[in-house]
Design a protein around this motif. Structure first.
Motif, short mmCIF file in Angstrom:
data_model
loop_
_atom_site.label_atom_id
_atom_site.label_comp_id
_atom_site.label_asym_id
_atom_site.label_seq_id
_atom_site.Cartn_x
_atom_site.Cartn_y
_atom_site.Cartn_z
N GLY A 266 0.92 -1.26 -0.17
CA GLY A 266 -0.08 -0.09 -0.06
C GLY A 266 0.97 1.13 0.06
N PRO A 267 0.25 2.48 -0.23
CA PRO A 267 1.04 3.43 -0.07
C PRO A 267 1.67 4.07 1.18
CG PRO A 267 -1.21 4.03 -0.04
CD PRO A 267 -1.07 2.53 -0.31
N GLY A 268 1.57 3.24 2.10
CA GLY A 268 1.99 3.49 3.51
C GLY A 268 3.27 2.59 3.69
N HIS A 269 3.80 1.82 2.63
CA HIS A 269 4.74 0.67 3.02
C HIS A 269 6.18 1.53 3.34
CE1 HIS A 269 6.28 -3.39 2.65
NE2 HIS A 269 7.19 -2.95 1.55
N ILE A 270 6.16 2.69 2.83
CA ILE A 270 7.48 3.37 2.75
C ILE A 270 8.01 3.58 4.41
CG2 ILE A 270 8.70 5.29 2.67
CD1 ILE A 270 7.46 5.91 -0.07
N THR A 271 9.06 3.32 4.83
CA THR A 271 9.11 3.22 6.46
C THR A 271 9.82 4.44 6.76
OG1 THR A 271 10.04 0.95 6.15
CG2 THR A 271 10.89 1.91 8.01
N GLY A 272 10.79 5.01 5.72
CA GLY A 272 11.21 6.38 6.11
C GLY A 272 11.91 6.96 5.01
N THR A 273 12.66 8.10 5.37
CA THR A 273 13.09 8.89 4.31
C THR A 273 14.58 8.96 4.53
OG1 THR A 273 12.70 11.14 5.12
CG2 THR A 273 11.25 10.18 3.76
N LEU A 274 15.55 9.60 3.61
CA LEU A 274 16.79 9.81 3.83
C LEU A 274 16.91 10.75 5.00
CD1 LEU A 274 19.71 9.05 2.62
CD2 LEU A 274 19.62 10.92 1.08
N ALA A 275 16.22 12.01 4.86
CA ALA A 275 16.26 12.89 6.10
C ALA A 275 15.96 12.34 7.37
CB ALA A 275 15.10 14.07 5.79
N ASP A 276 14.94 11.25 7.46
CA ASP A 276 14.77 10.79 8.58
C ASP A 276 15.99 9.93 9.30
OD1 ASP A 276 12.03 11.33 8.44
OD2 ASP A 276 11.57 9.39 7.66
N LEU A 277 16.81 9.31 8.32
CA LEU A 277 17.97 8.59 8.74
C LEU A 277 19.07 9.78 9.25
CD1 LEU A 277 18.24 6.16 5.65
CD2 LEU A 277 17.67 5.58 8.19
N VAL A 278 19.29 10.60 8.63
CA VAL A 278 20.29 11.58 9.06
C VAL A 278 19.81 12.43 10.32
CG1 VAL A 278 21.28 13.92 8.17
CG2 VAL A 278 21.19 12.24 6.56
N ARG A 279 18.68 12.82 10.46
CA ARG A 279 18.50 13.44 11.65
C ARG A 279 18.03 12.56 12.62
NH1 ARG A 279 14.23 17.06 7.70
NH2 ARG A 279 15.75 18.26 6.61
N GLY A 280 17.85 11.40 12.45
CA GLY A 280 17.73 10.44 13.64
C GLY A 280 16.43 10.33 14.39
N PRO A 281 16.11 9.46 15.45
CA PRO A 281 17.26 8.74 15.67
C PRO A 281 17.42 7.73 14.71
CG PRO A 281 15.19 8.22 16.75
CD PRO A 281 14.72 9.50 15.88
N ALA A 282 18.46 6.79 14.85
CA ALA A 282 18.92 5.77 14.15
C ALA A 282 17.76 4.55 13.96
CB ALA A 282 20.25 5.17 14.32
N PRO A 283 17.76 3.90 13.02
CA PRO A 283 16.85 2.90 12.67
C PRO A 283 16.84 1.85 13.90
CG PRO A 283 17.70 3.23 10.78
CD PRO A 283 18.70 3.96 11.73
N LEU A 284 15.94 1.08 14.39
CA LEU A 284 16.06 0.32 15.22
C LEU A 284 16.84 -0.95 14.69
CD1 LEU A 284 12.14 -0.06 16.45
CD2 LEU A 284 13.95 1.22 17.68
N ALA A 285 17.21 -1.74 15.88
CA ALA A 285 18.09 -2.92 15.51
C ALA A 285 17.33 -3.89 14.42
CB ALA A 285 17.99 -3.94 16.79
N PRO A 286 18.06 -4.70 13.38
CA PRO A 286 17.56 -5.36 12.52
C PRO A 286 16.22 -6.35 12.79
CG PRO A 286 19.86 -5.36 12.27
CD PRO A 286 19.61 -4.69 13.69
N THR A 287 15.17 -6.03 12.01
CA THR A 287 13.96 -6.64 12.22
C THR A 287 13.94 -8.18 11.59
OG1 THR A 287 12.79 -5.92 10.23
CG2 THR A 287 12.90 -4.64 12.27
N GLY A 288 15.09 -8.53 10.94
CA GLY A 288 14.99 -9.72 9.92
C GLY A 288 14.60 -9.35 8.67
#
Length: 315
Positions: A266-288
């Motif tokens: 669906g259109p909400g499948h995107i987890t995040g953006t490059l700005a989200d990554l740069v500005r933090g917080p860092a992604p959670l530990a790997p989900t598998g």
């Protein structure tokens, strides 16, 4: 442009001399940390022309503005000419007076890998050297190899490309850059990769996304058309998906739009953006799940890197 008041012209060699891949990565990170909003970036204009496609990419941020006029000419390869052509006009943001004219192909060859490397810096583990599989053997493949080495150590590099000689040349280049092991390979080898980078002109998936290991990172940069993709629905459906900007991805990223049209996501499948990554917080530990970064290329990136090139003293 010529005459005493003409802006300096920076050819491709000068663009690449002035700015290292690491500096290009940092230029992108800096503008995002300073608050630039990629979602507000003007959309790319694309005009079909007999030779291929003409792209117009304007942007403005802070004290600067600029526009890239780029050509995508698929037939150029048979003529021994670059597929990507163009120029970048950098302007003073206050007066809109020209500040520099840069080779557009070299700028693209520098900024696209830098965008990928910035994403990899936040998405890929840094506790060990990574096993890389790269699809493609053109300028973007070379640029990505060098940019990735600016942010991560590589244990190995496997090159998958249609032209065996060009694939072997890229593998040799990886060895020369200090990668301990580099060779040519096949698409099936994604199952042993920590990092998969796709920088090709393919319009259909390059590999079976079910083979990608949990926690692996896939970067796809080769297309910006809604009906073209390098990754398949199986990968997209199971992956955490990151993009440069949601608006741009939902306009241009066939890797996402095709699975959405199929009803797989669906259109909400995107987890995040490059700005989200740069500005933090860092992604959670790997989900598998694998992590997919899908890039379409945006005008703000060209502007950020062009400004950094302009400011850098000639080497």
């Amino acid at each position: 442009m010529s005459g005493p008041d003409a802006p300096p012209r920076l050819d491709g060699a000068e663009v690449l001399r002035r700015l290292t891949p690491a500096a290009a990565v940092e230029a992108l990170a800096a503008v995002l940390r300073d608050g630039l909003d990629p979602e507000a970036c003007p959309p790319r204009s694309a005009v079909p022309v007999p030779a291929g496609e003409l792209l117009l990419m304007p942007a403005a941020a802070g004290d600067w503005a600029g526009v890239k006029i780029a050509g995508v000419a698929p037939g150029n390869a048979a003529r021994g000419l670059p597929r990507i052509t163009g120029s970048y006009l950098l302007l003073d943001g206050t007066t809109l007076q020209p500040a520099a004219l840069l080779d557009g192909a070299a700028l693209t060859a520098l900024r696209t890998p830098a965008v990928s490397a910035l994403a990899v810096r936040h998405l890929a583990p840094d506790d060990r050297p990574l096993r890389l599989v790269v699809f493609g053997s053109g300028p973007q493949a070379y640029g990505h190899l060098e940019a990735l080495l600016a942010v991560r150590k590589l244990a190995s590099a496997t090159v998958v490309a249609r032209d065996r000689d060009r694939a072997a040349a890229l593998a040799a280049h990886a060895l020369a850059l200090g990668v301990p092991e580099a060779r040519t390979g096949t698409a099936e080898e994604v199952d042993g990769a920590d990092l998969v980078v796709c920088c090709t002109t393919a319009r259909t998936p390059l590999f079976d996304g079910r083979r990608v290991a949990p926690g692996a990172v896939v970067v796809a940069v080769g297309s910006h058309e809604p009906d073209a993709r390098e990754t398949d629905t199986a990968l997209v459906r199971r992956a955490e998906v990151y993009v440069e900007a949601r608006a741009a991805a939902l306009r241009e990223a066939g890797d996402l739009l095709i699975p959405e049209a199929e009803g797989a996501i669906g259109p909400g499948h995107i987890t995040g953006t490059l700005a989200d990554l740069v500005r933090g917080p860092a992604p959670l530990a790997p989900t598998g799940a694998p992590r997919l970064f899908k890039s379409v290329g945006m005008a703000w990136e060209d502007l950020a890197v062009a400004v950094a090139v302009h400011r850098a003293a000639p080497a």
